[in-house]
Design a protein around this motif. Structure first.
Motif, PDB file in Angstrom:
ATOM      1  N   UNK A  19      -3.717   0.605  -2.791  1.00 63.36           N
ATOM      2  CA  UNK A  19      -4.925   0.404  -1.985  1.00 63.36           C
ATOM      3  C   UNK A  19      -4.585  -0.446  -0.758  1.00 63.36           C
ATOM      4  N   UNK A  20      -5.371  -0.287   0.293  1.00 61.60           N
ATOM      5  CA  UNK A  20      -5.147  -1.024   1.541  1.00 61.60           C
ATOM      6  C   UNK A  20      -5.552  -2.488   1.350  1.00 61.60           C
ATOM      7  N   UNK A  39      -8.687  -3.835   3.118  1.00 58.21           N
ATOM      8  CA  UNK A  39      -9.974  -3.405   2.577  1.00 58.21           C
ATOM      9  C   UNK A  39     -10.512  -4.390   1.546  1.00 58.21           C
ATOM     10  N   UNK A  40      -9.659  -5.256   1.017  1.00 55.75           N
ATOM     11  CA  UNK A  40     -10.081  -6.258   0.041  1.00 55.75           C
ATOM     12  C   UNK A  40     -10.621  -7.514   0.717  1.00 55.75           C
ATOM     13  N   UNK A  41     -10.476  -7.597   2.031  1.00 51.53           N
ATOM     14  CA  UNK A  41     -10.907  -8.776   2.775  1.00 51.53           C
ATOM     15  C   UNK A  41     -12.335  -8.610   3.272  1.00 51.53           C
ATOM     16  N   UNK A  42     -12.971  -9.743   3.556  1.00 48.62           N
ATOM     17  CA  UNK A  42     -14.314  -9.739   4.121  1.00 48.62           C
ATOM     18  C   UNK A  42     -14.296  -8.970   5.439  1.00 48.62           C
ATOM     19  N   UNK A  43     -15.306  -8.139   5.699  1.00 47.33           N
ATOM     20  CA  UNK A  43     -15.321  -7.331   6.921  1.00 47.33           C
ATOM     21  C   UNK A  43     -15.214  -8.144   8.218  1.00 47.33           C
ATOM     22  N   UNK A  46       3.249  -5.917   0.360  1.00 50.06           N
ATOM     23  CA  UNK A  46       2.666  -4.811   1.107  1.00 50.06           C
ATOM     24  C   UNK A  46       3.762  -3.979   1.745  1.00 50.06           C
ATOM     25  N   UNK A  47       3.547  -2.663   1.813  1.00 48.43           N
ATOM     26  CA  UNK A  47       4.510  -1.796   2.484  1.00 48.43           C
ATOM     27  C   UNK A  47       4.196  -1.750   3.985  1.00 48.43           C
ATOM     28  N   UNK A  84      -2.427   0.723 -11.481  1.00 47.39           N
ATOM     29  CA  UNK A  84      -2.029   1.765 -10.545  1.00 47.39           C
ATOM     30  C   UNK A  84      -3.051   1.926  -9.418  1.00 47.39           C
ATOM     31  N   UNK A  85      -4.344   1.655  -9.705  1.00 44.50           N
ATOM     32  CA  UNK A  85      -5.388   1.782  -8.689  1.00 44.50           C
ATOM     33  C   UNK A  85      -5.280   0.677  -7.641  1.00 44.50           C
TER      34      UNK A  85
END
Length: 190
Positions: A32-33, A36-40, A4-5, A27-28
């Motif tokens: 991406x953040x 955002x891939x984690x459970x809310x 991650x940057x 590339x998509x």
């Protein structure tokens, strides 16, 4: 595993990550953040902890249980993250590794939407310690109306009292972790 940057966006990932997100082009996924891939229910808490790594306030994030949401379903595991820097300069990013739980490696079903909007407000109020009278006043209900909703929640969650109700709601991931006053995750509201 992902790199991650400083803005916590994915720069690189291993083949397993790309396999899990096969519907997206490489590339998509990159760019991406990550949060955002984690459970809310854990996004805010994990984002804060990763930010502390970038700020140098922490040297490592270790053994944090998270749920990754992918097109294949959810996967629970332990997240470990370490900041990295080039040379003696400032921290440039984070390397994060998700190790799936051995006994829970199978995808987890998505949460059921079992709460109405009013149920969510009642649950948040009970979790924050509000009394029946306070909830009735805040939500423009009678005391009986509040008790009706609480009793309905107790039956649906199969618990006997308010403390057990809140404990089970936390265990089911209904509340966003690290927030006060407690907030019900929108994924559980109809």
């Amino acid at each position: 595993m992902v790199s991650l940057d400083r803005s916590l966006r994915i720069v690189a990932a291993n083949q397993e990550m790309f396999r899990r997100f096969r519907q997206q082009l490489q590339e998509d996924l990159c760019g991406s953040a990550f949060c955002d891939l984690l459970d809310p229910s854990v996004r805010t808490a994990v984002h804060g902890r990763l930010q502390r790594l970038l700020d140098g306030q922490q040297s490592r994030l270790k053994d944090t249980t998270v749920t990754l949401q992918s097109p294949e379903g959810q996967l629970q595991g332990e997240l470990t993250a370490t900041p990295f820097a080039r040379g003696a300069g400032r921290i440039e990013g984070v390397i994060a590794v998700l190790a799936p739980h051995a006994e829970r490696g199978a995808p987890v079903p998505r949460p059921r939407r079992i709460l109405s909007d009013m149920d969510a407000k009642i649950l948040e109020g009970v979790a924050s310690g509000a009394s029946t009278v306070q909830l009735a006043s805040t939500l423009f209900l009678s005391r009986g109306g509040v008790e009706y909703h609480v009793t309905s929640l107790l039956r649906r969650m199969k618990v006997k009292n308010r403390p057990a109700l809140i404990s089970k709601a936390y265990a089911l991931g209904m509340f966003e972790m690290g927030s006060w006053p407690p907030q019900v995750v929108a994924d559980h509201v109809k």
